[in-house]
Design an enzyme around this catalytic site. Structure first.
Site, short mmCIF file in Angstrom:
data_model
loop_
_atom_site.label_atom_id
_atom_site.label_comp_id
_atom_site.label_asym_id
_atom_site.label_seq_id
_atom_site.Cartn_x
_atom_site.Cartn_y
_atom_site.Cartn_z
N CYS A 20 22.45 -35.16 -6.98
CA CYS A 20 23.12 -36.45 -6.78
C CYS A 20 23.72 -36.53 -5.37
CB CYS A 20 24.22 -36.65 -7.82
SG CYS A 20 25.61 -35.51 -7.65
N CYS A 23 26.62 -34.16 -4.72
CA CYS A 23 26.17 -32.76 -4.59
C CYS A 23 25.63 -32.49 -3.19
CB CYS A 23 25.11 -32.45 -5.64
SG CYS A 23 25.67 -32.67 -7.34
#
Length: 87
Positions: A20, A23
């Site tokens: 994501c 992240c």
């Protein structure tokens, strides 16, 4: 023994996340902070959900330093990240 001859141990830093945006942001921030602090560290990204679950992490992104989860579920501010890396 002359302690000035000792080299600091290389840190093992893992960024846990499935890919994501948060992240990826944490991974970039960690790499930048390691460089800014001139730390000796191996930085890796763990995206495999089974491997992430082995750390007991329920929320990503997460940060693991030398096998210990030090942050989970949020992005740290720059100052906090550098403190985590230098503890």
């Amino acid at each position: 023994m002359n302690y000035t001859d000792l080299k600091p141990a290389k840190m093992n830093i893992q960024v846990l996340g499935t890919g994501c945006a948060k992240c990826k942001s944490l991974e970039k921030a960690v790499i930048k902070s390691v460089s800014d602090l001139a730390l000796q560290a191996d930085v890796s990204k763990v995206e495999d959900i089974v491997e992430i679950m082995q750390f007991g992490v329920m929320n990503t992104p997460a940060l693991v330093i030398n096998g210990k989860v030090v942050l989970s579920g949020r992005l740290p501010k720059d100052k906090e990240l550098k403190e985590l890396l230098t503890q």
